[in-house]
Motif scaffolding. Structure first.
Motif, PDB file in Angstrom:
ATOM      1  N   ILE A  69       2.926   6.005  -2.457  1.00  0.00           N
ATOM      2  CA  ILE A  69       4.013   6.995  -2.503  1.00  0.00           C
ATOM      3  C   ILE A  69       4.117   7.626  -3.889  1.00  0.00           C
ATOM      4  O   ILE A  69       4.512   8.789  -4.019  1.00  0.00           O
ATOM      5  CB  ILE A  69       5.348   6.339  -2.085  1.00  0.00           C
ATOM      6  CG1 ILE A  69       6.350   7.424  -1.681  1.00  0.00           C
ATOM      7  CG2 ILE A  69       5.920   5.467  -3.192  1.00  0.00           C
ATOM      8  CD1 ILE A  69       7.577   6.863  -1.000  1.00  0.00           C
ATOM      9  N   SER A  70       3.727   6.877  -4.923  1.00  0.00           N
ATOM     10  CA  SER A  70       3.727   7.459  -6.266  1.00  0.00           C
ATOM     11  C   SER A  70       2.718   8.598  -6.355  1.00  0.00           C
ATOM     12  O   SER A  70       2.989   9.655  -6.949  1.00  0.00           O
ATOM     13  CB  SER A  70       3.401   6.385  -7.312  1.00  0.00           C
ATOM     14  OG  SER A  70       4.390   5.377  -7.333  1.00  0.00           O
ATOM     15  N   LEU A  71       1.534   8.393  -5.739  1.00  0.00           N
ATOM     16  CA  LEU A  71       0.524   9.459  -5.736  1.00  0.00           C
ATOM     17  C   LEU A  71       1.003  10.664  -4.947  1.00  0.00           C
ATOM     18  O   LEU A  71       0.754  11.817  -5.336  1.00  0.00           O
ATOM     19  CB  LEU A  71      -0.788   8.924  -5.145  1.00  0.00           C
ATOM     20  CG  LEU A  71      -1.509   7.854  -5.964  1.00  0.00           C
ATOM     21  CD1 LEU A  71      -2.699   7.307  -5.196  1.00  0.00           C
ATOM     22  CD2 LEU A  71      -1.958   8.425  -7.311  1.00  0.00           C
ATOM     23  N   VAL A  72       1.694  10.424  -3.841  1.00  0.00           N
ATOM     24  CA  VAL A  72       2.203  11.534  -3.026  1.00  0.00           C
ATOM     25  C   VAL A  72       3.235  12.337  -3.808  1.00  0.00           C
ATOM     26  O   VAL A  72       3.219  13.581  -3.818  1.00  0.00           O
ATOM     27  CB  VAL A  72       2.809  10.996  -1.717  1.00  0.00           C
ATOM     28  CG1 VAL A  72       3.495  12.116  -0.938  1.00  0.00           C
ATOM     29  CG2 VAL A  72       1.736  10.340  -0.858  1.00  0.00           C
ATOM     30  N   VAL A  73       4.130  11.631  -4.489  1.00  0.00           N
ATOM     31  CA  VAL A  73       5.199  12.318  -5.229  1.00  0.00           C
ATOM     32  C   VAL A  73       4.619  13.186  -6.344  1.00  0.00           C
ATOM     33  O   VAL A  73       4.999  14.348  -6.507  1.00  0.00           O
ATOM     34  CB  VAL A  73       6.186  11.282  -5.795  1.00  0.00           C
ATOM     35  CG1 VAL A  73       7.154  11.952  -6.773  1.00  0.00           C
ATOM     36  CG2 VAL A  73       6.973  10.635  -4.667  1.00  0.00           C
ATOM     37  N   VAL A  74       3.700  12.627  -7.124  1.00  0.00           N
ATOM     38  CA  VAL A  74       3.157  13.416  -8.239  1.00  0.00           C
ATOM     39  C   VAL A  74       2.284  14.556  -7.734  1.00  0.00           C
ATOM     40  O   VAL A  74       2.214  15.619  -8.377  1.00  0.00           O
ATOM     41  CB  VAL A  74       2.363  12.507  -9.207  1.00  0.00           C
ATOM     42  CG1 VAL A  74       3.277  11.461  -9.830  1.00  0.00           C
ATOM     43  CG2 VAL A  74       1.169  11.855  -8.527  1.00  0.00           C
ATOM     44  N   THR A  75       1.627  14.371  -6.580  1.00  0.00           N
ATOM     45  CA  THR A  75       0.835  15.460  -6.007  1.00  0.00           C
ATOM     46  C   THR A  75       1.724  16.623  -5.593  1.00  0.00           C
ATOM     47  O   THR A  75       1.394  17.795  -5.840  1.00  0.00           O
ATOM     48  CB  THR A  75       0.034  14.952  -4.801  1.00  0.00           C
ATOM     49  OG1 THR A  75      -0.828  13.881  -5.207  1.00  0.00           O
ATOM     50  CG2 THR A  75      -0.795  16.072  -4.193  1.00  0.00           C
TER      51      THR A  75
ATOM     52  N   ILE B 105       0.834  -1.199   0.000  1.00  0.00           N
ATOM     53  CA  ILE B 105       0.000   0.000   0.000  1.00  0.00           C
ATOM     54  C   ILE B 105       0.871   1.253   0.000  1.00  0.00           C
ATOM     55  O   ILE B 105       0.623   2.219  -0.738  1.00  0.00           O
ATOM     56  CB  ILE B 105      -0.955  -0.008   1.211  1.00  0.00           C
ATOM     57  CG1 ILE B 105      -1.998  -1.121   1.060  1.00  0.00           C
ATOM     58  CG2 ILE B 105      -1.641   1.343   1.361  1.00  0.00           C
ATOM     59  CD1 ILE B 105      -2.886  -1.299   2.270  1.00  0.00           C
ATOM     60  N   VAL B 106       1.909   1.258   0.828  1.00  0.00           N
ATOM     61  CA  VAL B 106       2.800   2.419   0.909  1.00  0.00           C
ATOM     62  C   VAL B 106       3.517   2.630  -0.419  1.00  0.00           C
ATOM     63  O   VAL B 106       3.638   3.762  -0.907  1.00  0.00           O
ATOM     64  CB  VAL B 106       3.819   2.227   2.054  1.00  0.00           C
ATOM     65  CG1 VAL B 106       4.925   3.269   1.972  1.00  0.00           C
ATOM     66  CG2 VAL B 106       3.126   2.317   3.403  1.00  0.00           C
ATOM     67  N   MET B 107       4.002   1.546  -1.030  1.00  0.00           N
ATOM     68  CA  MET B 107       4.709   1.682  -2.309  1.00  0.00           C
ATOM     69  C   MET B 107       3.798   2.231  -3.397  1.00  0.00           C
ATOM     70  O   MET B 107       4.224   3.021  -4.233  1.00  0.00           O
ATOM     71  CB  MET B 107       5.266   0.320  -2.738  1.00  0.00           C
ATOM     72  CG  MET B 107       6.446  -0.160  -1.930  1.00  0.00           C
ATOM     73  SD  MET B 107       7.111  -1.703  -2.563  1.00  0.00           S
ATOM     74  CE  MET B 107       8.350  -2.054  -1.322  1.00  0.00           C
TER      75      MET B 107
ATOM     76  N   LEU C  71      12.313   7.394  -8.124  1.00  0.00           N
ATOM     77  CA  LEU C  71      13.355   7.578  -7.109  1.00  0.00           C
ATOM     78  C   LEU C  71      13.081   6.806  -5.826  1.00  0.00           C
ATOM     79  O   LEU C  71      13.939   6.056  -5.348  1.00  0.00           O
ATOM     80  CB  LEU C  71      13.531   9.078  -6.826  1.00  0.00           C
ATOM     81  CG  LEU C  71      14.081   9.916  -7.987  1.00  0.00           C
ATOM     82  CD1 LEU C  71      14.125  11.396  -7.605  1.00  0.00           C
ATOM     83  CD2 LEU C  71      15.453   9.433  -8.395  1.00  0.00           C
ATOM     84  N   PRO C  72      11.906   6.952  -5.190  1.00  0.00           N
ATOM     85  CA  PRO C  72      11.677   6.176  -3.965  1.00  0.00           C
ATOM     86  C   PRO C  72      11.508   4.679  -4.220  1.00  0.00           C
ATOM     87  O   PRO C  72      11.860   3.858  -3.364  1.00  0.00           O
ATOM     88  CB  PRO C  72      10.397   6.785  -3.386  1.00  0.00           C
ATOM     89  CG  PRO C  72       9.693   7.375  -4.565  1.00  0.00           C
ATOM     90  CD  PRO C  72      10.763   7.854  -5.481  1.00  0.00           C
TER      91      PRO C  72
ATOM     92  N   LEU D 254      11.583  -1.151  -3.688  1.00  0.00           N
ATOM     93  CA  LEU D 254      11.256  -2.395  -4.378  1.00  0.00           C
ATOM     94  C   LEU D 254      12.086  -3.596  -3.916  1.00  0.00           C
ATOM     95  O   LEU D 254      11.566  -4.717  -3.884  1.00  0.00           O
ATOM     96  CB  LEU D 254      11.396  -2.209  -5.891  1.00  0.00           C
ATOM     97  CG  LEU D 254      10.186  -1.582  -6.591  1.00  0.00           C
ATOM     98  CD1 LEU D 254      10.491  -1.300  -8.046  1.00  0.00           C
ATOM     99  CD2 LEU D 254       8.967  -2.483  -6.473  1.00  0.00           C
ATOM    100  N   PRO D 255      13.373  -3.437  -3.564  1.00  0.00           N
ATOM    101  CA  PRO D 255      14.086  -4.608  -3.032  1.00  0.00           C
ATOM    102  C   PRO D 255      13.433  -5.218  -1.799  1.00  0.00           C
ATOM    103  O   PRO D 255      13.578  -6.426  -1.548  1.00  0.00           O
ATOM    104  CB  PRO D 255      15.479  -4.051  -2.703  1.00  0.00           C
ATOM    105  CG  PRO D 255      15.653  -2.915  -3.647  1.00  0.00           C
ATOM    106  CD  PRO D 255      14.287  -2.303  -3.778  1.00  0.00           C
TER     107      PRO D 255
END
Length: 273
Positions: A60-66, A55-57, A88-89, A94-95
């Motif tokens: 975080i994409s939505l947070v970054v683009v916002t 969920i966080v991964m 970047l995050p 992902l690892p």
């Protein structure tokens, strides 16, 4: 008068020593690989840690683009820029998907159950690799989707450029790079078989190597072939050349294949308690 034959019938020792495998529901011996993959996928999302990590991964994409939509420059609001910032995050996170898949049996103490139901540990390793890559691709898809949505909003509402400047080479490069980082996490997880140690090692060791190559002049040339963060740069940019592929293969062998072989050997031979 009748007599009873008490002689023991002759049995071929060779045939007696070969037990007949119990067929599965599909007629094949053992647990089907597809079922093992489904089980591994469920194990990765059924626990609270695994579920919240995914969920966080994705979030975080939505947070970054916002953040970029609110404070970014209008001429920077392109699909490539959004995708670059969301990458970047994810390169760091992902690892952890692979690590949690690799260490599940040893951190949650379910190894005895897993390897009793499927004693062929090699098949379990393959199932974990496939399941982790699938989840990694799902997270990658959320990054592409969030970037596309932000590009539409930025071009239509925020007065941004709105250019769709991501070529197919860049898109494929991003997907391949993300899959490599998932596999790296799997490899480190199999080596350490401990979630905290594997996470620290996957983040610390490549960082220390990058710092060392920037400080020591003699290591700068080998770093072009042995720094995974550096050799994946052309993948994200879509500018791979023949030499770049050779550098990527070398670094992949050192940071992914070698620990994956060592870790797989550990899993295959470690005693389950």
């Amino acid at each position: 008068m009748t007599t009873t034959d008490t002689r023991t019938p002759a049995v071929d020792p060779a045939s007696a020593a070969r037990p007949v495998p119990t067929p599965g529901q599909d007629g094949r011996p053992g647990v089907p690989l597809s079922r093992l993959i489904n089980v591994e996928l469920r194990k990765m999302v059924d626990t609270r840690a695994g579920r919240w990590m995914l969920i966080v991964m994705s979030a975080i994409s939505l947070v970054v683009v916002t953040v970029l939509l609110i404070w970014g420059e209008a001429d920077e609001m392109t699909y490539g820029t959004f995708l670059g910032f969301t990458s970047l995050p994810l390169v760091m996170l992902l690892p952890i998907v692979g690590i949690m898949a690799a260490t599940a049996e040893w951190s949650q103490r379910t190894g005895l159950v897993t390897f009793t139901l499927e004693p062929r540990r090699g098949r379990v390793i393959v199932a974990k690799i496939v399941a982790a890559v699938i989840l990694g691709l799902i997270v990658t898809a959320t990054a592409f989707a969030a970037s596309a949505l932000a590009n539409v909003i930025g071009g239509g509402v925020a007065g941004g450029d709105g250019t769709w400047d991501v070529t197919w080479t860049v898109a494929v490069g991003v997907i391949v790079a993300f899959a490599i980082y998932v596999l790296q996490g799997l490899a480190f997880g199999f080596v350490f078989l401990n979630t905290p140690f594997a996470i620290v090692a996957s983040l610390l060791l490549p960082t220390l190597w990058t710092v060392a190559t920037s400080l020591v002049q003699a290591l700068q040339e080998p770093s072009k072939w042995l720094d995974l963060n550096q050799v994946t740069g052309p993948l994200f940019e879509g500018t791979m050349t023949g030499e770049n592929w050779g550098q990527l293969a070398t670094s992949f062998g050192v940071w992914v294949l070698l620990p994956l072989v060592i870790g797989s050997y550990r899993v295959m031979h470690r005693e389950v308690k």
